[in-house]
Design a protein around this motif. Structure first.
Motif, PDB file in Angstrom:
ATOM      1  N   PRO A 271      -4.735  -1.373  -0.013  1.00 39.99           N
ATOM      2  CA  PRO A 271      -4.638  -0.279   0.958  1.00 39.99           C
ATOM      3  C   PRO A 271      -5.522  -0.443   2.184  1.00 39.99           C
ATOM      4  O   PRO A 271      -5.176   0.023   3.268  1.00 39.99           O
ATOM      5  CB  PRO A 271      -5.025   0.956   0.150  1.00 39.99           C
TER       6      PRO A 271
ATOM      7  N   GLN B 199       4.507   0.711   1.716  1.00 45.70           N
ATOM      8  CA  GLN B 199       4.517  -0.233   2.820  1.00 45.70           C
ATOM      9  C   GLN B 199       4.215  -1.620   2.269  1.00 45.70           C
ATOM     10  O   GLN B 199       3.471  -1.750   1.288  1.00 45.70           O
ATOM     11  CB  GLN B 199       3.475   0.119   3.875  1.00 45.70           C
TER      12      GLN B 199
ATOM     13  N   ARG C 184       0.867  -1.173   0.000  1.00 50.38           N
ATOM     14  CA  ARG C 184       0.000   0.000   0.000  1.00 50.38           C
ATOM     15  C   ARG C 184       0.906   1.225   0.000  1.00 50.38           C
ATOM     16  O   ARG C 184       2.089   1.145   0.357  1.00 50.38           O
ATOM     17  CB  ARG C 184      -0.959  -0.002   1.198  1.00 50.38           C
ATOM     18  N   ARG C 185       0.336   2.340  -0.416  1.00 50.70           N
ATOM     19  CA  ARG C 185       1.062   3.614  -0.433  1.00 50.70           C
ATOM     20  C   ARG C 185       0.333   4.566   0.501  1.00 50.70           C
ATOM     21  O   ARG C 185      -0.843   4.824   0.306  1.00 50.70           O
ATOM     22  CB  ARG C 185       1.136   4.154  -1.854  1.00 50.70           C
ATOM     23  N   THR C 186       1.051   5.100   1.498  1.00 56.39           N
ATOM     24  CA  THR C 186       0.391   5.866   2.564  1.00 56.39           C
ATOM     25  C   THR C 186       0.998   7.225   2.876  1.00 56.39           C
ATOM     26  O   THR C 186       0.880   7.639   4.026  1.00 56.39           O
ATOM     27  CB  THR C 186       0.385   5.025   3.853  1.00 56.39           C
TER      28      THR C 186
ATOM     29  N   TRP D  14       2.084  -4.259   8.717  1.00 59.07           N
ATOM     30  CA  TRP D  14       2.616  -3.429   7.648  1.00 59.07           C
ATOM     31  C   TRP D  14       3.943  -2.816   8.096  1.00 59.07           C
ATOM     32  O   TRP D  14       4.090  -2.428   9.255  1.00 59.07           O
ATOM     33  CB  TRP D  14       1.632  -2.303   7.305  1.00 59.07           C
TER      34      TRP D  14
ATOM     35  N   ASP E  11       7.103  -0.053   6.474  1.00 63.26           N
ATOM     36  CA  ASP E  11       7.519   0.739   5.313  1.00 63.26           C
ATOM     37  C   ASP E  11       8.697   0.038   4.646  1.00 63.26           C
ATOM     38  O   ASP E  11       9.355  -0.829   5.232  1.00 63.26           O
ATOM     39  CB  ASP E  11       7.809   2.192   5.679  1.00 63.26           C
TER      40      ASP E  11
END
Length: 156
Positions: free
Chosen positions: A93, A18, A12-14, A127, A129
């Motif tokens: 996500p 990650q 996912r991109r936060t 999760w 990074d």
């Protein structure tokens, strides 16, 4: 002939990248943190295709089905001198695990005792990074993280 396995690398991109990682269970990994985590993965059954195997193993190791998302094959990485790992990445996500319900395995413990004990396949999943994942993942899976980053950069 190498042992063949397949795994799911959720991301996912936060907005930072990650990945979803799991700490391997059992006494060998109990006191280890760095390079003691893995993507959910496992061995292919005879005649089984890699993606269904990866999804099955995710459910067995984490205790919930892998999310229903599009999976991209990132190819294979050499997890060790005798193991080849098919890697499938999926962007998830909203994926969270409320309660970890891992599968169990048996092994002789303590070594050479003649007694067997049961241990969870994984004892934690979360999760991380990308930078942290580089210190958590077993070294043979770092190439999968590289491939994911290359794949995402090519799509950008």
């Amino acid at each position: 002939m190498p042992v063949t396995s397949a795994g799911v690398l959720l991301f996912r991109r936060t907005p930072a990248l990650q990945v979803f990682v799991a700490h391997m269970g059992g006494p060998f990994w109990a006191k280890r943190h760095e390079h003691a985590w893995s993507m959910p993965k496992g061995l292919l059954e005879p005649g089984e295709a890699p993606l269904p195997a990866a999804l099955r193993e995710f459910a067995e190791e984490i205790g919930v089905p892998a999310p229903s998302v599009d999976y991209t094959e990132l190819g294979t990485v050499r997890a060790s001198s005798s193991k080849v790992l098919h890697v499938f990445a999926g962007e998830a996500p909203g994926f969270e695990v409320g309660e970890l319900r891992p599968g169990m395995f048996e092994m002789e413990w303590p070594p050479r005792s003649g007694r067997t004990a049961e241990f969870p396949e994984v004892d934690e999943a979360r999760w991380a990074d990308a930078a942290e994942a580089r210190t958590l993942l077993v070294k043979g899976q770092l190439a999968a993280l590289d491939r994911l980053e290359q794949h995402l950069a090519a799509r950008a």
